[in-house]
Motif scaffolding. Structure first.
Motif, PDB file in Angstrom:
ATOM      1  N   ASN A 139      45.229  33.086 -28.541  1.00  0.00           N
ATOM      2  CA  ASN A 139      44.854  34.496 -28.498  1.00  0.00           C
ATOM      3  C   ASN A 139      43.345  34.650 -28.289  1.00  0.00           C
ATOM      4  N   SER A 140      42.560  33.829 -28.963  1.00  0.00           N
ATOM      5  CA  SER A 140      41.099  33.923 -28.872  1.00  0.00           C
ATOM      6  C   SER A 140      40.615  33.627 -27.462  1.00  0.00           C
ATOM      7  N   VAL A 141      41.197  32.624 -26.824  1.00  0.00           N
ATOM      8  CA  VAL A 141      40.795  32.273 -25.460  1.00  0.00           C
ATOM      9  C   VAL A 141      41.193  33.377 -24.491  1.00  0.00           C
ATOM     10  N   GLY A 142      42.401  33.912 -24.653  1.00  0.00           N
ATOM     11  CA  GLY A 142      42.842  34.997 -23.789  1.00  0.00           C
ATOM     12  C   GLY A 142      41.967  36.231 -23.920  1.00  0.00           C
ATOM     13  N   LEU A 143      41.607  36.587 -25.151  1.00  0.00           N
ATOM     14  CA  LEU A 143      40.758  37.747 -25.373  1.00  0.00           C
ATOM     15  C   LEU A 143      39.381  37.533 -24.759  1.00  0.00           C
ATOM     16  N   ALA A 144      38.834  36.328 -24.886  1.00  0.00           N
ATOM     17  CA  ALA A 144      37.531  36.022 -24.291  1.00  0.00           C
ATOM     18  C   ALA A 144      37.585  36.165 -22.769  1.00  0.00           C
ATOM     19  N   CYS A 145      38.682  35.718 -22.165  1.00  0.00           N
ATOM     20  CA  CYS A 145      38.842  35.878 -20.714  1.00  0.00           C
ATOM     21  C   CYS A 145      38.867  37.358 -20.336  1.00  0.00           C
ATOM     22  N   ASP A 146      39.536  38.165 -21.156  1.00  0.00           N
ATOM     23  CA  ASP A 146      39.590  39.602 -20.901  1.00  0.00           C
ATOM     24  C   ASP A 146      38.188  40.224 -20.939  1.00  0.00           C
ATOM     25  N   LEU A 147      37.376  39.791 -21.893  1.00  0.00           N
ATOM     26  CA  LEU A 147      36.027  40.341 -22.010  1.00  0.00           C
ATOM     27  C   LEU A 147      35.187  40.019 -20.780  1.00  0.00           C
ATOM     28  N   ILE A 148      35.356  38.821 -20.241  1.00  0.00           N
ATOM     29  CA  ILE A 148      34.625  38.448 -19.033  1.00  0.00           C
ATOM     30  C   ILE A 148      35.162  39.215 -17.829  1.00  0.00           C
ATOM     31  N   ALA A 149      36.483  39.247 -17.695  1.00  0.00           N
ATOM     32  CA  ALA A 149      37.094  39.924 -16.555  1.00  0.00           C
ATOM     33  C   ALA A 149      36.784  41.416 -16.535  1.00  0.00           C
ATOM     34  N   ALA A 150      36.655  42.027 -17.710  1.00  0.00           N
ATOM     35  CA  ALA A 150      36.376  43.458 -17.806  1.00  0.00           C
ATOM     36  C   ALA A 150      34.892  43.778 -17.634  1.00  0.00           C
TER      37      ALA A 150
END
Length: 404
Positions: free
Chosen positions: A163-174
């Motif tokens: 979950n932490s890695v996925g959320l971090a990817c979302d922050l970069i993508a956004a």
């Protein structure tokens, strides 16, 4: 936007570097050993996967931060190692554009336990700290490197590491961050050990995921932090790349506080979401690193969900759980098992289900290797993680080939 993994920092029972960890997975080296931190006489199992050989640099790191708990030491040290591995220093980071996302369940448990013990014994000192929370790990990393950008502490039980890695990817993508430090930090805890005992979830013998005679899980500890950044950022600075985080999925069973939904519908949803976001067909997956806790309910639910997604094609895809080697590291499980996927991609091998002797009834037709599969090309791998409260996560990684 393609999000790449360019750095890894690790402390684990089976190695403290990517190479050591990969070699242990390939060789089937287990980190389980007798527990010496507390008396296990009244427990059904006396072994755990403990970090027993931390590098000298870690000992110096701890000595210079005496007020921290173990989880804080683990997380911040691994963050520093991940940055160094990515060829970055704290001076290279934009403090307002660097995200920190950390999974932890047991951060704060040492302070909380000490407070409870002193209170019961009547030895509590005036002004004693009452409680620390899992958020202390992310806070310590931000303090260590002077970071003031987006941050989050993820506590979705045993799904949190992915979950932490996925959320971090979302922050970069956004567009909220250019780079992220993400992963999990989970120390070994008597509190967790007692809790799993009361839930009758601990093995009495050995951790054997997907075995017909499996009787429970075995706990471990680990910290694993990744540096994540956009493809443009990584290529611009000539960074080495471990792989691409291609997609991830999240869902919840809404079924029970601890038991998974036996139908596997929640897990199936997370896996399908992950594949869809990654633009990957089920037939394109070369390896499934399963959550595989070795408990009676989880293992059946998981293979049921995988069969629902992959159908008959699952017979051709190797599925294995690496927990018999590094233990169930709770909130860090998804992080360290994502690392296992990267190791498989890098080394063209699939770790075996070490300890598996007889496949579960009804799933004998699946590819559940009992030893390492050598010369097995892995271009796409998925890692599944399922936690208490019905939390389900699936994350996909893909080998990276720079554009021509």
């Amino acid at each position: 936007m393609r999000i790449l993994i360019t750095g890894v920092g690790l402390l684990s029972p089976i190695g403290n570097s990517f190479t050591e960890f990969s070699d242990s997975l390939r060789n089937g080296d287990s980190g389980f050993a007798p527990i010496t931190a507390f008396d296990t006489t009244e427990f059904p199992y006396d072994r755990g996967a403990i970090i027993s050989e931390a590098p000298d640099a870690f000992e110096a790191f701890v000595a210079n931060r005496p007020g921290w708990e173990t989880a804080q030491h683990y997380g911040a040290f691994c963050a520093s190692r991940a940055l160094a591995d990515a060829g970055l220093s704290s001076e290279d980071l934009d403090p307002f554009r660097t995200a920190v996302v950390v999974a932890s369940s047991n951060a704060g448990v040492e302070t909380n336990q000490a407070y409870a013990e002193q209170s019961l014994a009547g030895t509590l000192e005036t002004g004693a700290t009452i409680v620390r929370t899992p958020g202390t790990v992310a806070a310590s990393i931000r303090s260590e490197f002077g970071l003031r950008g987006p941050q989050a502490s993820v506590s979705t039980a045993c799904a949190a590491g992915s979950n932490s890695v996925g959320l971090a990817c979302d922050l970069i993508a956004a567009g909220h961050a250019d780079l992220a430090l993400a992963g999990g930090a989970e120390p070994f805890s008597m509190l967790s050990y007692s809790g799993f005992t009361l839930l009758k979830s601990l093995t009495h013998d050995a951790l054997r995921p997907f075995d017909e005679l499996r009787d429970g899980t075995g706990l471990g500890e680990a910290a694993c932090m990744f540096v994540l950044e956009s493809e443009a950022s990584a290529l611009a600075r000539g960074a080495s790349v471990y792989g691409e985080v291609a997609g991830y999925g999240l869902s919840d069973d809404a079924h029970h506080a601890t038991a998974p939904d036996p139908s596997g519908r929640g897990a199936e949803l997370a896996i399908r979401q992950c594949l869809e976001q990654a633009g990957v067909l089920p037939a394109d997956v070369d390896y499934v690193n399963a959550h595989g806790t070795g408990t009676r309910y989880n293992d059946v639910m998981e293979l049921t969900a995988l069969r629902s997604v992959f159908g008959d094609g699952l017979r051709a895809i190797p599925v294995s759980s690496t927990k018999p080697l590094h233990g169930h590291t709770l909130s860090c499980a998804g992080s360290i098992e994502l690392l296992a996927c990267l190791a498989a991609m890098d080394g063209d091998f699939v770790p075996g289900n070490f300890g598996l002797r007889e496949a579960m009834s009804g799933f004998e037709d699946l590819e559940l290797p009992t030893r390492t599969l050598e010369d097995h090309r892995v271009d796409v791998a998925i890692s599944t993680s399922f936690g208490f409260g019905g939390n389900n996560t699936c994350i996909a990684v893909r080998s990276f080939r720079p554009p021509a």
